[in-house]
Design a protein around this motif. Sequence first.
Motif, PDB file in Angstrom:
ATOM      1  N   ASP A   1       0.977  -1.310   0.055  1.00 39.27           N
ATOM      2  CA  ASP A   1      -0.025  -0.020   0.110  1.00 39.27           C
ATOM      3  C   ASP A   1       0.525   1.220  -0.015  1.00 39.27           C
ATOM      4  O   ASP A   1       0.511   2.270  -0.239  1.00 39.27           O
ATOM      5  N   ILE A   2       2.021   1.336   0.623  1.00 39.15           N
ATOM      6  CA  ILE A   2       3.041   2.481   0.450  1.00 39.15           C
ATOM      7  C   ILE A   2       3.179   2.815  -1.040  1.00 39.15           C
ATOM      8  O   ILE A   2       3.130   3.728  -1.409  1.00 39.15           O
ATOM      9  N   PHE A   3       3.498   1.856  -1.940  1.00 34.45           N
ATOM     10  CA  PHE A   3       4.107   2.177  -3.420  1.00 34.45           C
ATOM     11  C   PHE A   3       3.036   1.815  -4.269  1.00 34.45           C
ATOM     12  O   PHE A   3       3.359   1.595  -5.525  1.00 34.45           O
ATOM     13  N   GLU A   4       1.911   2.011  -3.950  1.00 33.73           N
ATOM     14  CA  GLU A   4       0.775   1.563  -5.144  1.00 33.73           C
ATOM     15  C   GLU A   4       0.978   2.443  -6.348  1.00 33.73           C
ATOM     16  O   GLU A   4       0.748   2.121  -7.520  1.00 33.73           O
ATOM     17  N   THR A   5       0.643   3.894  -5.954  1.00 35.20           N
ATOM     18  CA  THR A   5       0.679   4.745  -6.968  1.00 35.20           C
ATOM     19  C   THR A   5       1.948   5.882  -7.014  1.00 35.20           C
ATOM     20  O   THR A   5       1.645   7.054  -7.441  1.00 35.20           O
ATOM     21  N   GLN A   6       3.180   5.569  -6.728  1.00 38.27           N
ATOM     22  CA  GLN A   6       4.217   6.164  -6.802  1.00 38.27           C
ATOM     23  C   GLN A   6       4.816   6.462  -8.113  1.00 38.27           C
ATOM     24  O   GLN A   6       4.533   5.791  -9.071  1.00 38.27           O
ATOM     25  N   THR A   7       5.316   7.680  -8.224  1.00 38.08           N
ATOM     26  CA  THR A   7       5.787   7.993  -9.309  1.00 38.08           C
ATOM     27  C   THR A   7       7.505   8.451  -9.315  1.00 38.08           C
ATOM     28  O   THR A   7       8.382   8.195 -10.359  1.00 38.08           O
ATOM     29  N   SER A   8       8.070   8.766  -8.189  1.00 36.89           N
ATOM     30  CA  SER A   8       9.094   9.268  -8.142  1.00 36.89           C
ATOM     31  C   SER A   8       9.644   8.703  -6.719  1.00 36.89           C
ATOM     32  O   SER A   8       9.003   8.620  -5.707  1.00 36.89           O
ATOM     33  N   PHE A   9      10.937   8.270  -6.616  1.00 37.76           N
ATOM     34  CA  PHE A   9      11.562   8.049  -5.313  1.00 37.76           C
ATOM     35  C   PHE A   9      12.999   8.584  -5.294  1.00 37.76           C
ATOM     36  O   PHE A   9      13.621   9.061  -6.346  1.00 37.76           O
ATOM     37  N   LEU A  10      13.363   8.962  -4.106  1.00 40.16           N
ATOM     38  CA  LEU A  10      14.511   9.631  -3.624  1.00 40.16           C
ATOM     39  C   LEU A  10      15.059   9.142  -2.478  1.00 40.16           C
ATOM     40  O   LEU A  10      14.484   9.205  -1.365  1.00 40.16           O
ATOM     41  N   LEU A  11      16.112   8.477  -2.748  1.00 36.96           N
ATOM     42  CA  LEU A  11      16.982   7.533  -1.724  1.00 36.96           C
ATOM     43  C   LEU A  11      18.171   8.332  -1.301  1.00 36.96           C
ATOM     44  O   LEU A  11      19.074   8.732  -1.984  1.00 36.96           O
ATOM     45  N   LEU A  12      18.371   8.712  -0.104  1.00 36.89           N
ATOM     46  CA  LEU A  12      19.363   9.632   0.721  1.00 36.89           C
ATOM     47  C   LEU A  12      20.135   8.641   1.574  1.00 36.89           C
ATOM     48  O   LEU A  12      19.605   8.097   2.810  1.00 36.89           O
ATOM     49  N   PHE A  13      21.279   7.968   1.041  1.00 38.39           N
ATOM     50  CA  PHE A  13      22.144   7.105   1.856  1.00 38.39           C
ATOM     51  C   PHE A  13      22.229   7.483   2.985  1.00 38.39           C
ATOM     52  O   PHE A  13      22.356   6.978   4.098  1.00 38.39           O
ATOM     53  N   CYS A  14      23.232   8.661   3.103  1.00 40.72           N
ATOM     54  CA  CYS A  14      23.984   9.052   4.403  1.00 40.72           C
ATOM     55  C   CYS A  14      22.909   9.357   5.483  1.00 40.72           C
ATOM     56  O   CYS A  14      22.943   8.850   6.550  1.00 40.72           O
ATOM     57  N   GLN A  15      21.501   9.880   5.148  1.00 38.67           N
ATOM     58  CA  GLN A  15      20.760  10.222   6.154  1.00 38.67           C
ATOM     59  C   GLN A  15      19.809   8.812   6.404  1.00 38.67           C
ATOM     60  O   GLN A  15      18.872   9.091   7.151  1.00 38.67           O
TER      61      GLN A  15
END
Length: 166
Positions: free
Chosen positions: A14-28
Amino acid sequence: MHTNHKVTATPTLDIFETQTSFLLLFCQRLLYWTDIGKNPKIEQVAMDGTSRRIIVNKNLGSPNGLTMDHSSNRLYWIDAKLDRIEEFDLNNRNRRAIVSFTTDLSPFGLAMDQDWLYCSDWKTKTIFRVSTSIGINEVIAFGLQRPMDLFVYDAASSSPGKCYTI
């Protein structure tokens, strides 16, 4: 630089049902994403799956193309339905429109380098850039098939130990 990273996240569907973009911040150790479902929003979760929270959920049409300015801790996105690029300051929770577009554009991908936001556009088949400080934009590549997501790489600003965003 520590290179033996183990990234584990067990998102529910249910988190990722209608997502279009992801942003992954490794250090944080944070993940941001846009949701274009019935109630559009931009959310954040820790990489271990905890601390999920909504960042923005008001006055959104179809948010996509997510990027961040690490030096100012500002999140940027394209709203394809409202035809604009917006900024959200994660420190003081202020939000503002950077630029509004005509309906002749269909921006999708978004990346940042210094004071410039780089956007791909499906309709005009171009890549253009927008200044975050003065809002001007200019086409820098044209005649593309259907440009999707963008990544900016600057060898001069790359260094071992620098925190990367995907």
